[in-house]
Design a protein around this motif. Sequence first.
Motif, PDB file in Angstrom:
ATOM      1  N   LYS A   1       0.813  -1.220   0.000  1.00 52.49           N
ATOM      2  CA  LYS A   1       0.000   0.000   0.000  1.00 52.49           C
ATOM      3  C   LYS A   1       0.844   1.267   0.000  1.00 52.49           C
ATOM      4  N   GLU A   2       2.061   1.192   0.522  1.00 50.57           N
ATOM      5  CA  GLU A   2       2.925   2.365   0.606  1.00 50.57           C
ATOM      6  C   GLU A   2       3.580   2.713  -0.723  1.00 50.57           C
ATOM      7  N   ASN A   3       3.604   1.758  -1.666  1.00 47.87           N
ATOM      8  CA  ASN A   3       4.234   2.020  -2.956  1.00 47.87           C
ATOM      9  C   ASN A   3       3.389   3.032  -3.736  1.00 47.87           C
ATOM     10  N   PRO A   4       3.967   4.151  -4.175  1.00 50.67           N
ATOM     11  CA  PRO A   4       3.161   5.206  -4.820  1.00 50.67           C
ATOM     12  C   PRO A   4       2.523   4.763  -6.139  1.00 50.67           C
ATOM     13  N   ILE A   5       3.223   3.943  -6.931  1.00 48.79           N
ATOM     14  CA  ILE A   5       2.676   3.493  -8.219  1.00 48.79           C
ATOM     15  C   ILE A   5       1.478   2.578  -7.990  1.00 48.79           C
ATOM     16  N   ILE A   6       1.658   1.634  -7.063  1.00 49.36           N
ATOM     17  CA  ILE A   6       0.577   0.693  -6.767  1.00 49.36           C
ATOM     18  C   ILE A   6      -0.597   1.429  -6.129  1.00 49.36           C
ATOM     19  N   LYS A   7      -0.303   2.337  -5.234  1.00 49.21           N
ATOM     20  CA  LYS A   7      -1.350   3.092  -4.550  1.00 49.21           C
ATOM     21  C   LYS A   7      -2.198   3.881  -5.542  1.00 49.21           C
ATOM     22  N   ALA A   8      -1.575   4.395  -6.596  1.00 50.01           N
ATOM     23  CA  ALA A   8      -2.293   5.191  -7.589  1.00 50.01           C
ATOM     24  C   ALA A   8      -3.228   4.347  -8.444  1.00 50.01           C
TER      25      ALA A   8
ATOM     26  N   LEU B   1     -11.459 -15.902   7.706  1.00 49.65           N
ATOM     27  CA  LEU B   1     -10.055 -16.189   7.413  1.00 49.65           C
ATOM     28  C   LEU B   1      -9.390 -17.011   8.516  1.00 49.65           C
ATOM     29  N   GLU B   2      -9.607 -16.628   9.764  1.00 52.26           N
ATOM     30  CA  GLU B   2      -8.946 -17.339  10.872  1.00 52.26           C
ATOM     31  C   GLU B   2      -9.405 -18.793  10.942  1.00 52.26           C
ATOM     32  N   THR B   3     -10.682 -19.052  10.672  1.00 50.69           N
ATOM     33  CA  THR B   3     -11.200 -20.421  10.691  1.00 50.69           C
ATOM     34  C   THR B   3     -10.544 -21.249   9.596  1.00 50.69           C
ATOM     35  N   ALA B   4     -10.410 -20.678   8.395  1.00 51.06           N
ATOM     36  CA  ALA B   4      -9.792 -21.394   7.280  1.00 51.06           C
ATOM     37  C   ALA B   4      -8.314 -21.661   7.549  1.00 51.06           C
ATOM     38  N   GLN B   5      -7.625 -20.727   8.178  1.00 50.85           N
ATOM     39  CA  GLN B   5      -6.206 -20.924   8.477  1.00 50.85           C
ATOM     40  C   GLN B   5      -5.999 -22.135   9.384  1.00 50.85           C
ATOM     41  N   VAL B   6      -6.880 -22.284  10.359  1.00 47.99           N
ATOM     42  CA  VAL B   6      -6.788 -23.438  11.266  1.00 47.99           C
ATOM     43  C   VAL B   6      -7.117 -24.729  10.525  1.00 47.99           C
ATOM     44  N   PHE B   7      -8.215 -24.702   9.746  1.00 47.54           N
ATOM     45  CA  PHE B   7      -8.652 -25.920   9.062  1.00 47.54           C
ATOM     46  C   PHE B   7      -7.640 -26.368   8.006  1.00 47.54           C
ATOM     47  N   LEU B   8      -7.046 -25.423   7.272  1.00 43.66           N
ATOM     48  CA  LEU B   8      -6.087 -25.759   6.216  1.00 43.66           C
ATOM     49  C   LEU B   8      -4.660 -25.900   6.742  1.00 43.66           C
ATOM     50  N   ASN B   9      -4.509 -25.734   8.026  1.00 43.37           N
ATOM     51  CA  ASN B   9      -3.216 -25.929   8.694  1.00 43.37           C
ATOM     52  C   ASN B   9      -2.147 -24.947   8.173  1.00 43.37           C
ATOM     53  N   ILE B  10      -2.547 -23.691   8.016  1.00 42.31           N
ATOM     54  CA  ILE B  10      -1.597 -22.629   7.658  1.00 42.31           C
ATOM     55  C   ILE B  10      -1.788 -21.469   8.636  1.00 42.31           C
ATOM     56  N   PRO B  11      -1.483 -21.677   9.917  1.00 44.13           N
ATOM     57  CA  PRO B  11      -1.723 -20.635  10.926  1.00 44.13           C
ATOM     58  C   PRO B  11      -0.939 -19.369  10.615  1.00 44.13           C
ATOM     59  N   ASP B  12      -1.613 -18.238  10.797  1.00 40.45           N
ATOM     60  CA  ASP B  12      -0.993 -16.924  10.589  1.00 40.45           C
ATOM     61  C   ASP B  12      -0.409 -16.763   9.183  1.00 40.45           C
ATOM     62  N   ALA B  13      -1.020 -17.404   8.178  1.00 43.18           N
ATOM     63  CA  ALA B  13      -0.539 -17.288   6.800  1.00 43.18           C
ATOM     64  C   ALA B  13      -1.731 -17.355   5.842  1.00 43.18           C
ATOM     65  N   VAL B  14      -1.497 -16.935   4.609  1.00 46.39           N
ATOM     66  CA  VAL B  14      -2.514 -17.032   3.556  1.00 46.39           C
ATOM     67  C   VAL B  14      -1.867 -17.657   2.326  1.00 46.39           C
ATOM     68  N   THR B  15      -2.691 -18.167   1.421  1.00 47.68           N
ATOM     69  CA  THR B  15      -2.160 -18.775   0.197  1.00 47.68           C
ATOM     70  C   THR B  15      -1.842 -17.734  -0.865  1.00 47.68           C
ATOM     71  N   HIS B  16      -2.573 -16.623  -0.869  1.00 49.90           N
ATOM     72  CA  HIS B  16      -2.293 -15.566  -1.851  1.00 49.90           C
ATOM     73  C   HIS B  16      -2.940 -14.262  -1.423  1.00 49.90           C
ATOM     74  N   VAL B  17      -2.519 -13.184  -2.072  1.00 53.12           N
ATOM     75  CA  VAL B  17      -3.056 -11.848  -1.828  1.00 53.12           C
ATOM     76  C   VAL B  17      -3.568 -11.307  -3.161  1.00 53.12           C
ATOM     77  N   ASP B  18      -4.823 -10.860  -3.180  1.00 47.65           N
ATOM     78  CA  ASP B  18      -5.448 -10.350  -4.399  1.00 47.65           C
ATOM     79  C   ASP B  18      -5.445  -8.826  -4.400  1.00 47.65           C
ATOM     80  N   LEU B  19      -5.025  -8.241  -5.526  1.00 42.96           N
ATOM     81  CA  LEU B  19      -5.067  -6.793  -5.707  1.00 42.96           C
ATOM     82  C   LEU B  19      -6.131  -6.442  -6.739  1.00 42.96           C
ATOM     83  N   PHE B  20      -6.957  -5.453  -6.432  1.00 40.71           N
ATOM     84  CA  PHE B  20      -7.998  -4.966  -7.348  1.00 40.71           C
ATOM     85  C   PHE B  20      -7.610  -3.586  -7.842  1.00 40.71           C
ATOM     86  N   LEU B  21      -7.644  -3.397  -9.154  1.00 41.06           N
ATOM     87  CA  LEU B  21      -7.171  -2.171  -9.779  1.00 41.06           C
ATOM     88  C   LEU B  21      -8.320  -1.319 -10.312  1.00 41.06           C
ATOM     89  N   LYS B  22      -8.039  -0.033 -10.521  1.00 42.22           N
ATOM     90  CA  LYS B  22      -9.030   0.873 -11.101  1.00 42.22           C
ATOM     91  C   LYS B  22      -9.332   0.497 -12.548  1.00 42.22           C
TER      92      LYS B  22
END
Length: 416
Positions: free
Chosen positions: A85-92, A210-231
């Motif tokens: 989020k701090e990257n100016p190009i991405i933020k724009a 999210l927290e329920t899925a992390q426990v069930f999928l055995n990936i505590p405090d982690a996610v499989t991916h991060v999605d970015l939505f653009l203008k």
Amino acid sequence: MAAFEKFIAFRYLRSKKRDGFLSLISAISLLGICLGVATLIIVMSVMGGFHKTLLNRIIGMNGHIVVYHRDGAIKDFDFLIERIKENPIIKANMVGIIPIAEGQVMISANGNSRGAMLRGIRMSDLLKTEVGGKAYGTDLANVRDGQLVVGQVLARNLRLQHGQQATLMSMSGGHQTAFGIMPRVQSYQTVATFKIGMFEYDSAFAFMPLETAQVFLNIPDAVTHVDLFLKNPEATFATRRALNDMLPDGFVIRDWRELNQGFVGALEVEKNVMFLILMLIIIVAAFNIVSSLVMMVKDKGRDIAILRTIGMSRKSVMKIFVINGTMTGFVGATFGTILGVLGAIYIEPIRRFVQLITGRDLFPAEIYFLSELPTDLDPLTVAAIFGFAVALSFLATLYPARRAAKLEPAEVLKYD
């Protein structure tokens, strides 16, 4: 003289009884252009609707750009999101960013089982997606740990009602034993269903906090991916390059075109092929204009000779037949455009009526992914099709018109 040329051209359009065959050919030419233009507008609108609707719904469920890690899980994802989020190009260019924990599961209820994609997501983020405005049952904002939201088609296949328990089984969250991996099995309460109108998602997706899925999928405090939505979904290059520059090794970045490459490519190829095939209808109709004018030139040879004798120029004779053929194309294209626009606007009621009459499902959601026939009526496309039909009609008149202009009065009248 121009008014006189138009008068004669329109007079020839209204053939006498003895010219009935010529009139029939002209009518067939007009009808061919009308049907060709109408069909092309309807098909292009439907193909455009497929492309736009499917991509909107795919992107509505997934980001325009997706960030993965080669290890299969992204730890410290909140810190990563703040850096992005701090990257100016991405933020724009960005309008939203969502962490997701996802995995394949088997979901069972009432003696029925189905494969599904389980997606763990923060409920505040889920409300921003395509699912947010199309959920039924408990308000998504009130979904809590241990609760589940499933697609309507999936719920129907499982005969799953609001409030009932659904059992999930996952190998990714299983435990290693001496006999192999023991799958993780857990039951969750179904509190809501969703319907976005895309069969692939309505029949194979389930959401939980999210927290329920992390426990069930055995990936505590982690996610499989991060999605970015653009203008602007079409402008992904700058954002991808900024992500590549800032993220360390191990991260993999994909945009929506790569993730749906086969699907997007197939839609484009099908749209282009259908355009070329249906364009042949208009071309065939233009050839009918050529044949009808050639026959008219032969039939009206004596009239042309008399007109040339009293002083009409070759150019004026050409104009008569150019106006005649072009008007046939113009009238056909006009009625075809009106018919095509109406057909595109009311294509779904027409489909339902035909389906009711024939008793057959003409648009099965299992095959076409959508529950309704979509259209996207583009004014520029409609104008281009209309212009092409008229231009083709004009070109079709040039050979017969030149042939008429070359007639020699003495040769035509010497036996009269």
